[in-house]
Write a protein that holds these residues in place. Structure first.
Motif, PDB file in Angstrom:
ATOM      1  N   LEU A 165       3.201  -3.304  13.132  1.00  0.00           N
ATOM      2  CA  LEU A 165       4.377  -2.960  12.013  1.00  0.00           C
ATOM      3  C   LEU A 165       5.081  -4.139  11.469  1.00  0.00           C
ATOM      4  N   SER A 166       5.138  -5.089  12.616  1.00  0.00           N
ATOM      5  CA  SER A 166       6.202  -6.455  11.987  1.00  0.00           C
ATOM      6  C   SER A 166       5.220  -7.122  11.358  1.00  0.00           C
ATOM      7  N   HIS A 167       3.996  -7.145  11.700  1.00  0.00           N
ATOM      8  CA  HIS A 167       3.018  -8.253  11.016  1.00  0.00           C
ATOM      9  C   HIS A 167       2.778  -7.673   9.552  1.00  0.00           C
ATOM     10  N   PHE A 168       2.326  -6.436   9.424  1.00  0.00           N
ATOM     11  CA  PHE A 168       1.952  -5.857   7.997  1.00  0.00           C
ATOM     12  C   PHE A 168       2.921  -5.128   7.285  1.00  0.00           C
ATOM     13  N   GLY A 169       3.562  -4.436   8.076  1.00  0.00           N
ATOM     14  CA  GLY A 169       4.747  -3.494   7.267  1.00  0.00           C
ATOM     15  C   GLY A 169       4.429  -2.182   7.283  1.00  0.00           C
ATOM     16  N   ARG A 170       4.925  -1.579   6.515  1.00  0.00           N
ATOM     17  CA  ARG A 170       4.473   0.186   6.385  1.00  0.00           C
ATOM     18  C   ARG A 170       3.057   0.166   5.405  1.00  0.00           C
ATOM     19  N   GLN A 171       2.358   0.915   5.653  1.00  0.00           N
ATOM     20  CA  GLN A 171       1.055   1.346   4.539  1.00  0.00           C
ATOM     21  C   GLN A 171       1.113   2.145   3.687  1.00  0.00           C
ATOM     22  N   HIS A 172       2.222   3.276   3.997  1.00  0.00           N
ATOM     23  CA  HIS A 172       2.227   4.138   2.802  1.00  0.00           C
ATOM     24  C   HIS A 172       1.156   5.071   2.747  1.00  0.00           C
ATOM     25  N   TRP A 173       0.591   5.520   3.676  1.00  0.00           N
ATOM     26  CA  TRP A 173      -0.530   6.261   3.787  1.00  0.00           C
ATOM     27  C   TRP A 173      -0.248   7.804   3.928  1.00  0.00           C
ATOM     28  N   TRP A 174      -1.024   8.761   3.376  1.00  0.00           N
ATOM     29  CA  TRP A 174      -2.499   8.703   2.651  1.00  0.00           C
ATOM     30  C   TRP A 174      -2.432   8.288   1.456  1.00  0.00           C
ATOM     31  N   PRO A 175      -3.538   7.240   0.781  1.00  0.00           N
ATOM     32  CA  PRO A 175      -3.306   7.033  -0.842  1.00  0.00           C
ATOM     33  C   PRO A 175      -3.657   8.480  -1.532  1.00  0.00           C
ATOM     34  N   ALA A 176      -2.925   9.507  -1.773  1.00  0.00           N
ATOM     35  CA  ALA A 176      -3.477  10.323  -2.520  1.00  0.00           C
ATOM     36  C   ALA A 176      -2.069  11.027  -3.054  1.00  0.00           C
ATOM     37  N   ARG A 177      -1.909  11.758  -3.987  1.00  0.00           N
ATOM     38  CA  ARG A 177      -1.122  12.417  -4.696  1.00  0.00           C
ATOM     39  C   ARG A 177      -0.718  13.750  -3.912  1.00  0.00           C
ATOM     40  N   THR A 178      -1.551  14.527  -3.699  1.00  0.00           N
ATOM     41  CA  THR A 178      -1.348  15.911  -3.125  1.00  0.00           C
ATOM     42  C   THR A 178      -2.237  15.889  -2.044  1.00  0.00           C
TER      43      THR A 178
END
Length: 227
Positions: A15-28
DNA sequence: TGCCAGGCCGGGT
DNA sequence: ACCCGGCATGGC
């Protein structure tokens, strides 16, 4: 004070290396389900093209001619052969069109196409029912449970296995369910945590832990044992 | 250019 | 109960 468990330590490093990933990449949530089936053994960028085709397509079977097939009703009414053409960029398009259809048929037969009803079940029966659908295996089922239904089921995939094995944290012959249990027993059962952890493992895998590249000297987990 | 990508199924041992 | 071939496109 006992030291943090290894899996928690790894999570914090990632987490400290990459940061948050904001998954899942979808709208619904429904889009998550479709994406989960389409991404089986497939690069996400190819899946995006297929999803985009579904978003901008018109179903010839629909009277209203509205844009987009990414709703349960629209997809359910789409012919198998039309579906296959649209999802072609995702690869295995005949197989995956069938799998999407299998899911949609099951979904409408048992839940009338209502996601609220499907997700209004306890986590283990939801997972079992998803696994009963032909074309939905353990990773796809767990992805749907975690990222669409937002229930705490840890998702294991090829990256999870490869990363853990190369750092000598698991034996080579471990099963999916055993590896899943390893994570779930070592971590707090938390949707946000499971969400971020799996996404971070995929990010690490794509960046530093590909199949052909056994040596990784710049892995952010580099101070762990490593082959 | 060949290899790989966020698996899963079905048939054969 | 495993093991393995098949499924397919696009990117590096």
């Amino acid at each position: 004070m006992p030291a943090d468990k290894p899996l928690k330590v790894i999570y914090n490093k990632l987490l400290s290396h990459f940061g948050r990933q904001h998954w899942w990449p979808a709208r619904t949530p429904f889009e998550v389900i479709v994406g989960a089936i389409l991404t089986q053994n497939t690069n996400w960028s190819n899946v995006e093209k297929a999803i985009n085709n579904l978003k901008t397509a018109v179903n010839p079977a629909d009277r209203d001619k509205s844009i987009g097939l990414l709703t349960p009703e629209k997809l359910y009414r789409c012919k198998l052969s039309d579906l296959a053409v649209l999802i072609k960029p995702a690869g295995y398009f005949n197989i995956k069109a069938g799998r999407l259809k299998n899911f949609m048929d099951w979904f409408f037969e048992n839940y009338d196409g209502d996601l609220e009803r499907l997700f209004n079940k306890n986590i283990s029966s939801l997972r079992e029912e998803l696994l009963s659908v032909r074309g939905i295996g353990p990773e796809t089922a767990d992805s749907i449970v975690l990222y669409a239904a937002e229930k705490p089921s840890f998702v294991v995939d090829a990256y999870t296995y490869r990363i853990m094995f190369r750092h000598r944290l698991i034996p080579e012959e471990i099963t999916y369910d055993e590896l899943k249990a390893f994570f779930e027993e070592s971590l707090q059962s938390d949707v946000k945590l499971f969400n971020e952890y799996h996404a971070l493992l995929v990010r690490l895998g794509k960046t530093y832990c590909k199949k052909t590249k056994p040596q990784c000297t710049i892995c952010p987990l580099g101070d762990l044992p490593h082959d």
